[in-house]
Design a protein around this motif. Sequence first.
Motif, short mmCIF file in Angstrom:
data_model
loop_
_atom_site.label_atom_id
_atom_site.label_comp_id
_atom_site.label_asym_id
_atom_site.label_seq_id
_atom_site.Cartn_x
_atom_site.Cartn_y
_atom_site.Cartn_z
N UNK A 139 0.83 -1.21 0.00
CA UNK A 139 0.00 0.00 0.00
C UNK A 139 0.87 1.25 0.00
N UNK A 140 1.96 1.25 0.76
CA UNK A 140 2.91 2.37 0.73
C UNK A 140 3.42 2.56 -0.69
N UNK A 141 3.76 1.46 -1.35
CA UNK A 141 4.24 1.54 -2.73
C UNK A 141 3.22 2.17 -3.66
N UNK A 142 1.97 1.77 -3.51
CA UNK A 142 0.93 2.34 -4.37
C UNK A 142 0.79 3.85 -4.16
N UNK A 143 0.92 4.27 -2.92
CA UNK A 143 0.78 5.70 -2.60
C UNK A 143 1.87 6.53 -3.28
N UNK A 147 6.90 8.48 -8.08
CA UNK A 147 8.12 8.00 -7.43
C UNK A 147 8.33 6.51 -7.71
N UNK A 148 9.57 6.08 -7.60
CA UNK A 148 9.87 4.65 -7.62
C UNK A 148 9.86 4.15 -6.18
N UNK A 149 9.60 2.85 -6.00
CA UNK A 149 9.43 2.33 -4.64
C UNK A 149 10.33 1.13 -4.38
#
Length: 279
Positions: free
Chosen positions: A102-106, A112-114
């Motif tokens: 979920x942090x990555x999706x945000x 941004x890249x995650x």
Amino acid sequence: MNKTIAMLHPGEMGAAIGAGLIAGRHRIVWASAGRGAQTRRRAQNAGFDDLETLARVAQAADIVFSVCPPHAALEQARAVAACGFGGVYVDANAVSPETAREVGRVVEAVGASYVDAGIIGPPPNPGASVRLYLCGSRAGDIAPLFERSIMQAIALEGPVGTASALKVCYAAWNKGATALLAGIRALAEHEGVDKALLSEWKISLPDIPKRSEMITVSARKAWRWIAEMEEIAASFDAVGLPAGFHLAAADIYRRLEGFKDAANPPALAEVTAALSHRT
């Protein structure tokens, strides 16, 4: 190539990681707005450049490292995303694989890249053994930043969530067992069998007596581990495994919140008394 790296919430772990990156000739920036005096001292002592606001940090940084209490991980990602950050966002918090995703999706929603990351070990100071596990499409770009650091960075194969899953599995035993043993010592003391239990452990499980007293060292960090145990419980539940053990571990640590920022580690008797007190 030297990078400008933002370190969010420089606690003991974040400050030590940042100091190691500075030793590797990278610039570390942070935002002091809203932070306490103790955090400010840590950042200053580590050599961080204070840009005051998160917006300025997001504009200046090539890479953002999020190292904060687990309950704040998603909120922190949203705050950085709201600043329009377009670099590489590294979440190194003790969260479940689903929270990591979920942090990555945000952050990816704003360009941004995650990189999903998991830290195993203490703050990377001299003599420490600590590893940073990384996954995601840019993990191979982040690992080389630590070539001159005490911290060993290891890029894992697998989708986002892999590094967090490894951290969850490790902490499920390491910190979960510490909570379990603390509860056992409290029960044994209440029932008057603590000395007999220690004697039996010394015969049959000789490593356990010392391990059962680790909670005295960990008590000051217990407030951070409440959400971590809840994230571990959510990880178990997400794949159909019983989650109750780590929810109980969260309650163990919740009862020790009063030891946060204590000048010295509490005695075991203080810990067991806190655990036995019903709130």
